[in-house]
Design an enzyme around this catalytic site. Structure first.
Site, PDB file in Angstrom:
ATOM      1  N   HIS A 123       0.873  -1.188   0.000  1.00 28.62           N
ATOM      2  CA  HIS A 123       0.000   0.000   0.000  1.00 28.62           C
ATOM      3  C   HIS A 123       0.903   1.228   0.000  1.00 28.62           C
ATOM      4  O   HIS A 123       1.590   1.480   0.997  1.00 28.62           O
ATOM      5  CB  HIS A 123      -0.874   0.022   1.257  1.00 28.62           C
ATOM      6  CG  HIS A 123      -1.813  -1.150   1.352  1.00 28.62           C
ATOM      7  ND1 HIS A 123      -3.099  -1.123   0.863  1.00 28.62           N
ATOM      8  CD2 HIS A 123      -1.642  -2.395   1.873  1.00 28.62           C
ATOM      9  CE1 HIS A 123      -3.690  -2.293   1.086  1.00 28.62           C
ATOM     10  NE2 HIS A 123      -2.824  -3.091   1.698  1.00 28.62           N
ATOM     11  N   ARG A 154      -0.304   4.375  -0.667  1.00 31.68           N
ATOM     12  CA  ARG A 154      -1.116   5.510  -0.177  1.00 31.68           C
ATOM     13  C   ARG A 154      -1.176   6.718  -1.106  1.00 31.68           C
ATOM     14  O   ARG A 154      -1.543   7.798  -0.657  1.00 31.68           O
ATOM     15  CB  ARG A 154      -0.623   5.974   1.197  1.00 31.68           C
ATOM     16  CG  ARG A 154      -0.437   4.874   2.231  1.00 31.68           C
ATOM     17  CD  ARG A 154      -1.720   4.245   2.641  1.00 31.68           C
ATOM     18  NE  ARG A 154      -1.554   3.328   3.777  1.00 31.68           N
ATOM     19  CZ  ARG A 154      -2.293   2.237   3.946  1.00 31.68           C
ATOM     20  NH1 ARG A 154      -3.245   1.897   3.079  1.00 31.68           N
ATOM     21  NH2 ARG A 154      -2.114   1.473   5.008  1.00 31.68           N
ATOM     22  N   ASN A 165      -6.629   0.590  -2.722  1.00 33.66           N
ATOM     23  CA  ASN A 165      -7.461   1.276  -1.718  1.00 33.66           C
ATOM     24  C   ASN A 165      -6.869   2.621  -1.303  1.00 33.66           C
ATOM     25  O   ASN A 165      -6.688   2.914  -0.131  1.00 33.66           O
ATOM     26  CB  ASN A 165      -7.726   0.375  -0.491  1.00 33.66           C
ATOM     27  CG  ASN A 165      -6.452   0.047   0.289  1.00 33.66           C
ATOM     28  OD1 ASN A 165      -5.366   0.079  -0.250  1.00 33.66           O
ATOM     29  ND2 ASN A 165      -6.610  -0.280   1.566  1.00 33.66           N
ATOM     30  N   ASP A 177      -9.006  -4.969  -1.952  1.00 29.77           N
ATOM     31  CA  ASP A 177      -8.270  -5.173  -0.697  1.00 29.77           C
ATOM     32  C   ASP A 177      -8.444  -4.037   0.306  1.00 29.77           C
ATOM     33  O   ASP A 177      -8.522  -2.865  -0.048  1.00 29.77           O
ATOM     34  CB  ASP A 177      -6.781  -5.369  -0.953  1.00 29.77           C
ATOM     35  CG  ASP A 177      -6.043  -5.632   0.353  1.00 29.77           C
ATOM     36  OD1 ASP A 177      -6.538  -6.453   1.140  1.00 29.77           O
ATOM     37  OD2 ASP A 177      -5.019  -4.988   0.616  1.00 29.77           O
ATOM     38  N   HIS A 196      -9.654 -10.101  -0.528  1.00 26.05           N
ATOM     39  CA  HIS A 196      -9.404  -9.867   0.898  1.00 26.05           C
ATOM     40  C   HIS A 196     -10.533 -10.652   1.578  1.00 26.05           C
ATOM     41  O   HIS A 196     -11.657 -10.173   1.673  1.00 26.05           O
ATOM     42  CB  HIS A 196      -9.485  -8.370   1.178  1.00 26.05           C
ATOM     43  CG  HIS A 196      -9.549  -8.004   2.633  1.00 26.05           C
ATOM     44  ND1 HIS A 196      -8.562  -7.288   3.256  1.00 26.05           N
ATOM     45  CD2 HIS A 196     -10.483  -8.239   3.578  1.00 26.05           C
ATOM     46  CE1 HIS A 196      -8.900  -7.098   4.526  1.00 26.05           C
ATOM     47  NE2 HIS A 196     -10.060  -7.670   4.747  1.00 26.05           N
ATOM     48  N   ASN A 222      -5.001  -6.577   9.751  1.00 25.49           N
ATOM     49  CA  ASN A 222      -6.149  -7.301   9.235  1.00 25.49           C
ATOM     50  C   ASN A 222      -5.748  -8.121   8.018  1.00 25.49           C
ATOM     51  O   ASN A 222      -5.311  -7.545   7.030  1.00 25.49           O
ATOM     52  CB  ASN A 222      -7.248  -6.303   8.833  1.00 25.49           C
ATOM     53  CG  ASN A 222      -8.568  -6.995   8.600  1.00 25.49           C
ATOM     54  OD1 ASN A 222      -8.720  -8.167   8.922  1.00 25.49           O
ATOM     55  ND2 ASN A 222      -9.517  -6.280   8.034  1.00 25.49           N
ATOM     56  N   ASP A 268       2.060  -7.143   2.487  1.00 27.05           N
ATOM     57  CA  ASP A 268       0.927  -6.304   2.898  1.00 27.05           C
ATOM     58  C   ASP A 268       1.460  -5.050   3.602  1.00 27.05           C
ATOM     59  O   ASP A 268       0.949  -4.616   4.633  1.00 27.05           O
ATOM     60  CB  ASP A 268      -0.064  -7.063   3.801  1.00 27.05           C
ATOM     61  CG  ASP A 268      -1.355  -6.281   4.033  1.00 27.05           C
ATOM     62  OD1 ASP A 268      -1.535  -5.212   3.420  1.00 27.05           O
ATOM     63  OD2 ASP A 268      -2.191  -6.740   4.836  1.00 27.05           O
ATOM     64  N   HIS A 307       1.134   3.417   8.294  1.00 27.73           N
ATOM     65  CA  HIS A 307       0.195   4.307   9.001  1.00 27.73           C
ATOM     66  C   HIS A 307       0.987   5.287   9.849  1.00 27.73           C
ATOM     67  O   HIS A 307       2.015   4.927  10.432  1.00 27.73           O
ATOM     68  CB  HIS A 307      -0.751   3.506   9.895  1.00 27.73           C
ATOM     69  CG  HIS A 307      -1.779   2.746   9.118  1.00 27.73           C
ATOM     70  ND1 HIS A 307      -2.779   3.361   8.390  1.00 27.73           N
ATOM     71  CD2 HIS A 307      -1.945   1.417   8.925  1.00 27.73           C
ATOM     72  CE1 HIS A 307      -3.526   2.446   7.797  1.00 27.73           C
ATOM     73  NE2 HIS A 307      -3.043   1.252   8.091  1.00 27.73           N
ATOM     74  N   PHE A 361      -5.634  -0.670  11.062  1.00 26.17           N
ATOM     75  CA  PHE A 361      -5.017  -1.984  10.855  1.00 26.17           C
ATOM     76  C   PHE A 361      -3.785  -1.824   9.965  1.00 26.17           C
ATOM     77  O   PHE A 361      -3.859  -1.130   8.942  1.00 26.17           O
ATOM     78  CB  PHE A 361      -5.984  -2.903  10.096  1.00 26.17           C
ATOM     79  CG  PHE A 361      -7.172  -3.388  10.873  1.00 26.17           C
ATOM     80  CD1 PHE A 361      -7.045  -4.454  11.751  1.00 26.17           C
ATOM     81  CD2 PHE A 361      -8.428  -2.814  10.690  1.00 26.17           C
ATOM     82  CE1 PHE A 361      -8.154  -4.945  12.434  1.00 26.17           C
ATOM     83  CE2 PHE A 361      -9.542  -3.299  11.366  1.00 26.17           C
ATOM     84  CZ  PHE A 361      -9.404  -4.369  12.243  1.00 26.17           C
TER      85      PHE A 361
HETATM   86  O1  DOR Z   1      -3.908  -4.546   7.955  1.00 22.44           O
HETATM   87  C1  DOR Z   1      -4.315  -4.179   6.871  1.00 22.44           C
HETATM   88  N1  DOR Z   1      -4.077  -2.930   6.429  1.00 22.44           N
HETATM   89  N2  DOR Z   1      -5.036  -5.024   6.123  1.00 22.44           N
HETATM   90  C2  DOR Z   1      -5.632  -4.644   4.984  1.00 22.44           C
HETATM   91  O2  DOR Z   1      -6.270  -5.454   4.362  1.00 22.44           O
HETATM   92  C3  DOR Z   1      -5.548  -3.229   4.550  1.00 22.44           C
HETATM   93  C4  DOR Z   1      -4.358  -2.584   5.075  1.00 22.44           C
HETATM   94  C5  DOR Z   1      -4.356  -1.078   4.906  1.00 22.44           C
HETATM   95  O3  DOR Z   1      -4.745  -0.597   3.841  1.00 22.44           O
HETATM   96  O4  DOR Z   1      -3.921  -0.388   5.838  1.00 22.44           O
END
Ligand code: DOR
Length: 443
Positions: A82, A84, A114, A170, A197, A297, A324, A328, A342
């Site tokens: 990801h 972002r 996403n 996802d 997912h 997650n 994954d 964050h 998550f």
């Molecule tokens: O822990 C997760 N974070 N699982 C996911 O499926 C999405 C991801 C996120 O985009 O932060």
């Protein structure tokens, strides 16, 4: 020791020639393991072998790299990150995410869609590709969304034409079985994977960590492992009579899901799955020590589930390892367990954590490296992850036995949300080469 990075598109003359000498060259697919040399010209591997360059260095070589004591192997392919961008650049950008990839030995990533807004239209797919061309250190591929915000299918054919290597929602599952059925049917015409997912939201709603002993002890709502395995089972029932469908399960976490996938594979269905390093190295217990940093997650599960992940990697039921990488910022994590985001970052730790399976004697070196190179390449149908003449020179130089301590503060990623801080590991990326160009070195 200094670290240097270079953007993929920033100048190197077109037919730049590099000779890598004295290397232990490993190719997991052909099980090649030799001491020799490798030549690259421009973006391609030209030749390699034990006797290559023994008679001297040919003229016109621009750079010589002495690889004594190091492994030269295909760069890692991470089919689940990801970055972002667009929308949450305070957590990660393609620039910082790809820097993190290069430092971790990852030469190709697959971005999840996403973002904010999500990659659900051709214009956004083109935007992402342009940003990647301008600001990336490594190859950037992407999945596009399966559904629009109105729960309709996206323009999958056009999105594939715009470069999508597969489709996923996802972060969220495709809950509606009729929509999933249609997505699977369309994907069979496009020859791309549908990556799920797997989570039944009716079973997981409001949950923060695994439903088990730790959720009970902490009095936090748990996420049942059945929320994953039920979704995997449903999807396999949906695709089992379709022709030419490839169903891929993202970040698998539960033993039950693996049992279902094994049965599907035994029936000859084209089902693949990936596991993250955190799911095969950690359990729910770690939440007590790391709190929201270990909130992910699907959640970290029981020791039985973790062991099943290792077994799945060994037996081949699990096709590949993917991070994954979910960056964050602190504000998203400095919250009560119930409210925190998550996610765990993983690009700079994927190699040493995976190598633990080799160093502990659980898997052969070839088998571990296969899960990080040509196996993920095959899931998204890209001709990478191998050492072959005329193939893209996406390579890494690795010191397999170098012992070091993970330090989240020195991550190149913008985010530091990893529960692996201070873990002692073995195996280090010394140099990362993408399309014949050194994009990262640590020497
Ligand atoms: O822990 C997760 N974070 N699982 C996911 O499926 C999405 C991801 C996120 O985009 O932060």
């Amino acid at each position: 020791m200094t670290e240097t990075w270079s953007l993929l598109q920033v100048g190197q003359k077109e037919n730049y020639k590099v000779a890598y000498t004295n290397a232990r060259i490993i190719d997991p697919e052909t099980k090649l393991d030799i001491k020799g040399s490798l030549l690259t010209e421009g973006s391609k591997i030209v030749d390699f072998g034990e006797s290559l360059l023994l008679d001297g260095i040919p003229s016109g070589i621009d750079e010589m790299v002495d690889c004594e004591g190091l492994v030269l192997m295909p760069g890692l392919i991470d089919v689940h990150v990801h970055f972002r961008e667009p929308g949450q650049e305070h957590k990660e950008t393609i620039y910082t995410g790809s820097k993190s990839a290069a430092a971790g030995g990852v030469t190709t990533v697959v971005c999840q869609p996403n973002t904010v807004p999500a990659i659900d239209s051709v214009i956004l797919a083109k935007y992402l590709k342009c940003r990647a061309l301008e600001t990336s250190h490594v190859n950037v591929e992407f999945y596009a969304k399966i559904t629009t915000s109105e729960e309709r299918l996206t323009e999958m054919a056009l999105l594939k034409e715009a470069g999508a290597v597969g489709f996923t929602d996802d972060g969220m599952p495709v809950m509606n079985p009729m929509v999933m059925r249609q997505a699977l049917l369309y994907s069979s015409m496009l020859n791309v994977p549908i990556a799920q997912h797997a989570e039944d939201l009716n079973l997981s709603a409001g949950g923060a960590i695994n439903a088990g002993k730790i959720s009970e002890e902490l009095g936090v709502k748990g996420i049942l492992s059945a929320s994953e395995s039920i979704m995997v089972s449903r999807d396999i029932l949906l695709m089992k009579d379709m022709e030419n469908v490839h169903y891929h399960v993202l970040h698998i976490s539960s033993k039950d899901s693996l049992d279902v996938i094994k049965r599907a594979k035994d029936l000859g269905l084209n089902v693949t799955c990936e596991v993250t390093p955190h799911h095969f190295t950690l359990t729910e217990d770690i939440v007590k020590r790391h709190g929201t940093i270990a909130k992910v997650n699907p959640p970290l599960r029981s020791e039985g589930d973790r062991l099943a992940m290792v077994e799945g990697l060994k037996t081949g039921v699990i096709d590949c390892i993917a991070t994954d990488h979910a960056p964050h910022d602190r504000d998203s994590k400095d919250l009560p367990l119930e409210n925190a985001a998550f996610g765990i970052v993983g690009l700079e730790t994927i190699l040493p954590l995976s190598l633990e399976l080799y160093h502990s004697g659980q898997m052969s070196l070839f088998d571990v490296l296969a899960k990080l190179t040509y196996k993920p390449a095959d899931i998204i149908h890209v001709p990478r992850g191998r050492i072959q003449k005329n193939l893209a020179a996406d390579l890494i130089l690795v010191d397999l036995n170098h012992e070091w301590e993970i330090k989240i503060d020195s991550f190149a990623s913008k985010s530091k949300n990893s529960p692996f801080d201070k873990r002692k590991v073995k195996g280090y990326t010394v140099r990362t080469i993408v399309s014949g160009k050194t994009v990262y070195s640590h020497e």
